[in-house]
Design a protein around this motif. Structure first.
Motif, PDB file in Angstrom:
ATOM      1  N   LYS A 191     107.991   7.006 -15.997  1.00  0.00           N
ATOM      2  CA  LYS A 191     106.441   6.544 -16.641  1.00  0.00           C
ATOM      3  C   LYS A 191     106.705   7.084 -18.144  1.00  0.00           C
ATOM      4  N   LEU A 194     108.726   5.349 -20.577  1.00  0.00           N
ATOM      5  CA  LEU A 194     108.243   3.701 -20.870  1.00  0.00           C
ATOM      6  C   LEU A 194     106.955   3.855 -22.058  1.00  0.00           C
ATOM      7  N   SER A 198     106.150   2.277 -25.227  1.00  0.00           N
ATOM      8  CA  SER A 198     105.876   1.530 -25.708  1.00  0.00           C
ATOM      9  C   SER A 198     105.072   0.548 -26.843  1.00  0.00           C
ATOM     10  N   SER A 210      99.194  -1.567 -17.857  1.00  0.00           N
ATOM     11  CA  SER A 210     100.636  -2.247 -18.209  1.00  0.00           C
ATOM     12  C   SER A 210     101.907  -1.083 -17.350  1.00  0.00           C
ATOM     13  N   TYR A 214     104.191  -1.055 -12.315  1.00  0.00           N
ATOM     14  CA  TYR A 214     104.822  -0.665 -12.538  1.00  0.00           C
ATOM     15  C   TYR A 214     105.210   0.027 -10.427  1.00  0.00           C
ATOM     16  N   ARG A 220     112.785  -0.916 -11.485  1.00  0.00           N
ATOM     17  CA  ARG A 220     111.735  -1.795 -12.751  1.00  0.00           C
ATOM     18  C   ARG A 220     111.619  -0.912 -13.554  1.00  0.00           C
ATOM     19  N   ARG A 223     115.159   0.326 -15.645  1.00  0.00           N
ATOM     20  CA  ARG A 223     115.461  -1.047 -16.489  1.00  0.00           C
ATOM     21  C   ARG A 223     114.415  -1.274 -18.321  1.00  0.00           C
ATOM     22  N   ALA A 224     113.501  -1.102 -17.357  1.00  0.00           N
ATOM     23  CA  ALA A 224     112.657  -1.026 -18.932  1.00  0.00           C
ATOM     24  C   ALA A 224     112.660   0.676 -19.409  1.00  0.00           C
ATOM     25  N   ARG A 227     116.221   0.383 -21.073  1.00  0.00           N
ATOM     26  CA  ARG A 227     116.447  -0.634 -22.036  1.00  0.00           C
ATOM     27  C   ARG A 227     117.360  -0.122 -23.182  1.00  0.00           C
TER      28      ARG A 227
END
Length: 319
Positions: A191, A194, A198, A210, A214, A220, A223-224, A227
């Motif tokens: 997180k 992520l 962002s 957002s 998750y 998930r 993958r985010a 990426r």
């Protein structure tokens, strides 16, 4: 001493003297493989400075140099080292040329190196003179919060799992409790990454929402967060198994119920010390890299701006 005995003595000395010389093969001199050449139009006064720089950039790779009237030549084994040294020379105003000696008569273009020199300074290293106009929390702050959470969860996992006072490895329900902390450390790390990746404009409650969408879905999140980044197969498989062992195994009933119907799932995840070690090392390395990334984005602010930053509006006002 008779003439005959004297002659025999001299013959022995001659033989001993001759025997002290042993014919040895002369080692064959092999050319040093330094195909990259940086030539600088400079005198010997500049040699001392440039020689030290060349040695520093070359490191453990091979290099050698020669001094000619009005010209210094530096030979390197690695192309990257030669280009880095050439860029330094350009920055200091030396008239240089760069070429690969394996390509006869061809000079390398110095334009790409000159463009790199002209790039502006990283704004992240400059002092801010204005406050952010966005709502708290911003992505860097939220990433820092999740990073702290990951550190705390990882530390708590290690304190319990490697405890010398209480057995958290041999008792399955305790082993599951320790695993939950490790899983939360991984989740907080993903997180944080992520948040860091962002969009710049995302902040405040929309950013928090957002990330919270998750939930605890490791697949998930992975993958985010990663990426465009390819993990090695062992790490990817280990992280994927975290969804097999869910985060709600804190209670003894849930932990034992997870084990009894399907022993394979248990021994592939919580029951495998090798698997737990893989996740632990991944989190440890990930946190180290995350802290470096956050550190590069730190800024120095004036006192006035710092006060304004503290007074920013928040979507989560105090009660």
């Amino acid at each position: 001493m008779s003439r005959k005995r004297k002659k025999a003595k001299n013959t022995k000395k001659a033989k001993a003297f001759t025997g002290s010389f042993v014919a040895q093969a002369v080692p064959e001199a092999k050319p040093r493989q330094c195909p990259w050449l940086v030539s600088a139009k400079a005198d010997t006064a500049a040699f001392r400075r440039l020689y030290g720089v060349a040695r520093h950039y070359a490191g453990a790779s091979d290099r050698w140099c020669e001094v000619q009237p009005g010209e210094l030549q530096f030979h390197f084994a690695e192309a990257d080292v030669a280009r880095t040294f050439a860029r330094f020379c350009l920055r200091k105003g030396f008239d240089i040329s760069l070429r690969d000696k394996r390509k006869s008569g061809e000079q390398e273009s110095l334009d790409p190196l000159r463009k790199e020199i002209r790039q502006p300074r990283d704004a992240a290293l400059m002092m801010k003179t204005f406050p952010e106009k966005r709502t708290f929390p911003m992505r860097l702050e939220l990433a820092g919060n999740y990073s702290d959470d990951a550190v705390d969860f990882l530390h708590r996992y290690r304190v319990t799992f490697y405890s010398q006072e209480v057995d958290y490895q041999g008792i399955k329900s305790r082993r599951a409790k320790a695993y939950v902390d490790l899983r939360m450390a991984l989740e907080a790390l993903l997180k944080a990454i992520l948040c860091l990746r962002s969009p710049y404009s995302l902040a405040g409650k929309p950013l928090v929402d957002s990330i919270r969408r998750y939930s605890h879905d490791i697949d998930r999140l992975k993958r985010a967060a990663f990426r465009g980044i390819k993990l090695n197969e062992g790490q990817a498989m280990a992280i994927a198994k975290c969804n097999v062992a869910p985060v709600d195994l804190r209670y003894q009933f849930d932990a034992m119920n997870f084990r009894v119907p399907n022993d394979k799932n248990y021994y592939d995840t919580i029951g495998s010390s090798a698997w737990l070690k893989t996740i632990e090392e991944f989190v440890q390395v990930g946190l180290k890299r995350l802290r470096l990334a956050l550190g590069r984005r730190s800024k120095v602010v004036t006192g006035r701006v710092a006060i304004q930053e503290l007074k920013r509006p928040s979507d989560y006002p105090a009660a």
